[in-house]
Each structure stands twice: as structure tokens, then as C-alpha cells.
Design a protein around this motif. Structure first.
Motif, PDB file in Angstrom:
ATOM      1  N   TRP A 262      11.160   0.537   3.504  1.00 55.75           N
ATOM      2  CA  TRP A 262      10.603   0.022   2.253  1.00 55.75           C
ATOM      3  C   TRP A 262      11.448   0.457   1.060  1.00 55.75           C
ATOM      4  O   TRP A 262      11.700  -0.325   0.140  1.00 55.75           O
ATOM      5  CB  TRP A 262       9.169   0.537   2.093  1.00 55.75           C
ATOM      6  CG  TRP A 262       8.555   0.165   0.769  1.00 55.75           C
ATOM      7  CD1 TRP A 262       7.981  -1.017   0.414  1.00 55.75           C
ATOM      8  CD2 TRP A 262       8.485   1.008  -0.394  1.00 55.75           C
ATOM      9  NE1 TRP A 262       7.551  -0.983  -0.888  1.00 55.75           N
ATOM     10  CE2 TRP A 262       7.850   0.252  -1.406  1.00 55.75           C
ATOM     11  CE3 TRP A 262       8.894   2.312  -0.665  1.00 55.75           C
ATOM     12  CZ2 TRP A 262       7.616   0.773  -2.676  1.00 55.75           C
ATOM     13  CZ3 TRP A 262       8.670   2.831  -1.936  1.00 55.75           C
ATOM     14  CH2 TRP A 262       8.034   2.069  -2.912  1.00 55.75           C
ATOM     15  N   SER A 268       8.854  -5.586   2.716  1.00 57.05           N
ATOM     16  CA  SER A 268       8.028  -5.755   1.518  1.00 57.05           C
ATOM     17  C   SER A 268       6.589  -5.974   1.962  1.00 57.05           C
ATOM     18  O   SER A 268       6.312  -6.290   3.129  1.00 57.05           O
ATOM     19  CB  SER A 268       8.516  -6.934   0.680  1.00 57.05           C
ATOM     20  OG  SER A 268       8.309  -8.163   1.361  1.00 57.05           O
ATOM     21  N   PHE A 269       5.670  -5.837   1.009  1.00 57.05           N
ATOM     22  CA  PHE A 269       4.255  -5.993   1.342  1.00 57.05           C
ATOM     23  C   PHE A 269       3.892  -7.442   1.660  1.00 57.05           C
ATOM     24  O   PHE A 269       2.798  -7.708   2.155  1.00 57.05           O
ATOM     25  CB  PHE A 269       3.395  -5.458   0.198  1.00 57.05           C
ATOM     26  CG  PHE A 269       3.516  -3.972  -0.001  1.00 57.05           C
ATOM     27  CD1 PHE A 269       3.052  -3.092   0.964  1.00 57.05           C
ATOM     28  CD2 PHE A 269       4.124  -3.458  -1.135  1.00 57.05           C
ATOM     29  CE1 PHE A 269       3.176  -1.720   0.802  1.00 57.05           C
ATOM     30  CE2 PHE A 269       4.249  -2.090  -1.319  1.00 57.05           C
ATOM     31  CZ  PHE A 269       3.773  -1.214  -0.349  1.00 57.05           C
ATOM     32  N   GLU A 270       4.785  -8.365   1.378  1.00 63.63           N
ATOM     33  CA  GLU A 270       4.546  -9.760   1.736  1.00 63.63           C
ATOM     34  C   GLU A 270       4.870 -10.049   3.206  1.00 63.63           C
ATOM     35  O   GLU A 270       4.463 -11.082   3.742  1.00 63.63           O
ATOM     36  CB  GLU A 270       5.384 -10.688   0.853  1.00 63.63           C
ATOM     37  CG  GLU A 270       4.910 -10.811  -0.584  1.00 63.63           C
ATOM     38  CD  GLU A 270       5.241  -9.584  -1.406  1.00 63.63           C
ATOM     39  OE1 GLU A 270       6.230  -8.877  -1.055  1.00 63.63           O
ATOM     40  OE2 GLU A 270       4.510  -9.300  -2.381  1.00 63.63           O
ATOM     41  N   ASP A 271       5.607  -9.146   3.846  1.00 65.04           N
ATOM     42  CA  ASP A 271       5.960  -9.348   5.253  1.00 65.04           C
ATOM     43  C   ASP A 271       4.735  -9.152   6.135  1.00 65.04           C
ATOM     44  O   ASP A 271       3.898  -8.283   5.863  1.00 65.04           O
ATOM     45  CB  ASP A 271       7.051  -8.368   5.671  1.00 65.04           C
ATOM     46  CG  ASP A 271       8.375  -8.641   4.979  1.00 65.04           C
ATOM     47  OD1 ASP A 271       8.685  -9.818   4.774  1.00 65.04           O
ATOM     48  OD2 ASP A 271       9.078  -7.665   4.638  1.00 65.04           O
ATOM     49  N   TRP A 273       2.392  -7.953   9.335  1.00 67.44           N
ATOM     50  CA  TRP A 273       2.335  -6.643   9.972  1.00 67.44           C
ATOM     51  C   TRP A 273       3.208  -6.574  11.224  1.00 67.44           C
ATOM     52  O   TRP A 273       3.696  -5.495  11.579  1.00 67.44           O
ATOM     53  CB  TRP A 273       0.893  -6.283  10.315  1.00 67.44           C
ATOM     54  CG  TRP A 273       0.275  -7.126  11.394  1.00 67.44           C
ATOM     55  CD1 TRP A 273      -0.419  -8.282  11.248  1.00 67.44           C
ATOM     56  CD2 TRP A 273       0.327  -6.858  12.803  1.00 67.44           C
ATOM     57  NE1 TRP A 273      -0.821  -8.776  12.465  1.00 67.44           N
ATOM     58  CE2 TRP A 273      -0.381  -7.916  13.435  1.00 67.44           C
ATOM     59  CE3 TRP A 273       0.871  -5.847  13.578  1.00 67.44           C
ATOM     60  CZ2 TRP A 273      -0.540  -7.984  14.819  1.00 67.44           C
ATOM     61  CZ3 TRP A 273       0.717  -5.916  14.965  1.00 67.44           C
ATOM     62  CH2 TRP A 273       0.014  -6.967  15.567  1.00 67.44           C
ATOM     63  N   TRP A 276       6.625  -5.401  10.160  1.00 64.30           N
ATOM     64  CA  TRP A 276       6.591  -3.962   9.901  1.00 64.30           C
ATOM     65  C   TRP A 276       6.593  -3.175  11.210  1.00 64.30           C
ATOM     66  O   TRP A 276       7.311  -2.184  11.351  1.00 64.30           O
ATOM     67  CB  TRP A 276       5.338  -3.601   9.084  1.00 64.30           C
ATOM     68  CG  TRP A 276       5.436  -3.923   7.628  1.00 64.30           C
ATOM     69  CD1 TRP A 276       5.417  -5.170   7.064  1.00 64.30           C
ATOM     70  CD2 TRP A 276       5.591  -2.997   6.552  1.00 64.30           C
ATOM     71  NE1 TRP A 276       5.527  -5.083   5.702  1.00 64.30           N
ATOM     72  CE2 TRP A 276       5.627  -3.757   5.350  1.00 64.30           C
ATOM     73  CE3 TRP A 276       5.670  -1.621   6.469  1.00 64.30           C
ATOM     74  CZ2 TRP A 276       5.770  -3.168   4.101  1.00 64.30           C
ATOM     75  CZ3 TRP A 276       5.808  -1.018   5.215  1.00 64.30           C
ATOM     76  CH2 TRP A 276       5.863  -1.789   4.051  1.00 64.30           C
TER      77      TRP A 276
END
Length: 298
Positions: A262, A268-271, A273, A276
């Protein structure tokens, strides 16, 4: 009578020698992973190995052997330094073999060698990627072997002191794991190798990567006989059991790797889960090895 006695004691002696051989090999492999795992995440080395011609590969192999031979002649692959050229040569060949096997298995796990890879390409990748592995194996005993003569007995303390000691020990282990994981992840997370490898990973390969991460980190800390291993078995707090420590340390390593991904804008938080998770597992292999290295030096 003497011959009969030797025949009677030979199996025990052979088992002892075999166990020592296995321990030396595991310690060498663990040290090899500590030295070699960052290079395995370097695509430039993949490409060099893929297109290497036989003559440069032979030169690289010979050069690697000479360096390993000199290291073993000076430092010793095992607990004692080899005294003859024959012993040094045998241990040098064994060192190269350990490095080649560890490198090949990791490249298969990372999908850089598969059934469609040509023999020349596979051999080239293994030879070039195995250089830091074999150097790590060669210096395993002198650089990472634990001091077994150390007194690991600790005085008894009161209940409150014991509780405080457990908390401090847990925090120390979490900190050491984080530092070691961040140290390794910091050099790999900004590169394009992680998303490239993660995109090629199917669920079975991700599970295999998790298993390999746990197995290697467990071997480094609790099997290989490295620095402070006896102390690790007497640890208190959440890390007081080897299996528990290995799992908790792996989670800490995953979180450390995610933080680095990150931080360097690889996630990014738009990806979703799943992205991630796959990125964390791929980077979690070297991060968990770094976390294990952090714990054996505290």
C-alpha cells in the motif's frame, strides 16, 4: 570380538551421522533462503537465465563453485572446518546441490519454471538464481549457527513479573518479526514482480505458497539450529509454542507486506479483496523468511 562389537554399534552410529547430515542440510537450506530469496523476485535475473548460452552458464557455475569452495575451506559448511581437499570438494558439491534444489523448488512455486519451460531455460534460471543461495549455504555454520553452550535457564519469578515478562516477550517477537519482514518486503514491494507473480497464481498455487512460507519459517527458527534456537523453545507469551509462533508470525509478516504494498501504491482500497489476498501471499513468502530472521537474532 572387536569386529562383532563394531557391527553391533554401526547402526546407531549410522543413524547419528544421518541425523547430523539432515540437520546440517536443513541449516544450510535455511541460510540459503535468508540470503537468496530477494533475488528470486527479480525478473531481470529470470531473463538472464532464460537466454543464457551453455558456455556462460558453465563459466557462472564454475565461478560459483570456486567461491563456495574457498568459503567452505575457510569457514566450514559444518561445525568443523574441512581439513582435506576431498572433504572440501564433497561439501562444495553438496552446497551447490542444496542451493540448486531450493532455487528450483522456489522457481516452480513462483511459476517461473513449469512443464512448458525448456531444459536450457530452466537450467539457466537455476544456475543464476542459485548464486546467493549457495553462498548462504556455505556460510551457514559460521554466520548463523547458534551457541549451544549458552545457559538458557532463567530464574523463577513472581506471578506479576511472569505476566509482565510474557507481555514484553510477545511485543518483542511481534516487533522483531515486523522489522525482519519489512526489511525484506521493502526491497521487493515497489517492483513489478509481485503483481506479475500474483496474476499467475491460481488458488492451489496460493495455498502451496502459504504452506511453503510456514514450513520454511518454521525450519529457520526451530529446526535449522541457528542463533538462539534453544532460547526460542523457552519463549513465553503468545509465541511460546513453535506452531503457534509460526502462524502468528506469518500473519504479522502478511500485514507488514500489505503495508509496504500500500505504501508503494501497489494496492489501493478500490482493489478487490482477492487482489489484496493474492499480493499478500506472494510477498508473504519472502516477508515471512525475513520475519523468521528477525526472531532468531533477538
Amino acid at each position: 570380538m572387536m569386529k562383532g562389537h563394531n557391527r553391533h554399534t554401526s547402526p546407531t552410529s549410522a543413524r547419528t551421522a544421518f541425523k547430523k547430515e539432515i540437520r546440517d542440510s536443513i541449516r544450510g537450506a535455511a541460510s540459503g533462503f535468508l540470503f537468496g530469496i530477494p533475488l528470486l523476485y527479480t525478473m531481470e535475473v529470470w531473463w538472464i537465465g532464460s537466454y543464457a548460452e551453455p558456455l556462460p552458464m558453465l563459466i557462472a557455475l564454475f565461478t560459483n563453485f570456486v567461491v563456495v569452495f574457498l568459503l567452505i575451506r575457510t569457514e566450514g559448511f559444518r561445525g568443523t572446518v574441512d581439513t582435506t581437499m576431498r572433504d572440501t570438494s564433497i561439501d562444495s558439491i553438496q552446497t551447490l546441490a542444496i542451493g540448486f534444489v531450493c532455487t528450483a523448488l522456489t522457481l516452480v512455486l513462483l511459476r517461473q519454471i513449469d512443464l512448458n519451460t525448456s531444459i536450457n531455460e530452466a537450467v539457466g534460471k537455476i544456475i543464476y538464481e542459485s548464486v546467493p543461495f549457495t553462498l548462504g549455504v556455505a556460510v551457514a555454520d559460521s554466520f548463523l549457527s547458534g551457541d549451544r553452550s549458552r545457559d538458557t535457564n532463567t530464574p523463577k519469578s513472581s506471578s506479576s513479573q511472569s505476566k509482565t515478562a510474557e507481555i514484553n516477550a510477545t511485543l518483542a517477537d511481534v516487533g522483531a518479526t515486523s522489522i525482519g519482514a519489512l526489511f525484506i518486503a521493502f526491497t521487493i514491494a515497489p517492483t513489478q514482480e509481485v503483481p506479475m507473480l500474483a496474476s499467475a497464481m491460481t488458488p492451489p498455487w496460493l495455498l502451496a505458497t502459504i504452506a511453503a512460507s510456514l514450513l520454511i519459517s518454521y525450519g529457520i527458527v526451530f529446526v535449522a539450529g541457528l542463533t538462539n534456537q534453544a532460547k526460542r523453545y523457552q519463549q513465553t507469551g503468545l509465541f511460546h509454542r513453535p506452531i503457534t509462533e509460526t502462524f502468528i508470525a506469518y500473519i504479522v509478516s502478511l500485514l507488514s507486506g500489505l503495508l509496504m504494498l500500500w505504501f508503494f501504491h501497489q494496492l489501493s482500497f478500490e482493489d478487490p479483496w482477492t487482489v489484496w489476498l493474492s499480493h499478500a501471499i506472494v510477498l508473504g513468502l519472502p516477508a515471512s523468511i525475513g520475519g523468521a530472521a528477525g526472531r532468531i537474532v533477538v
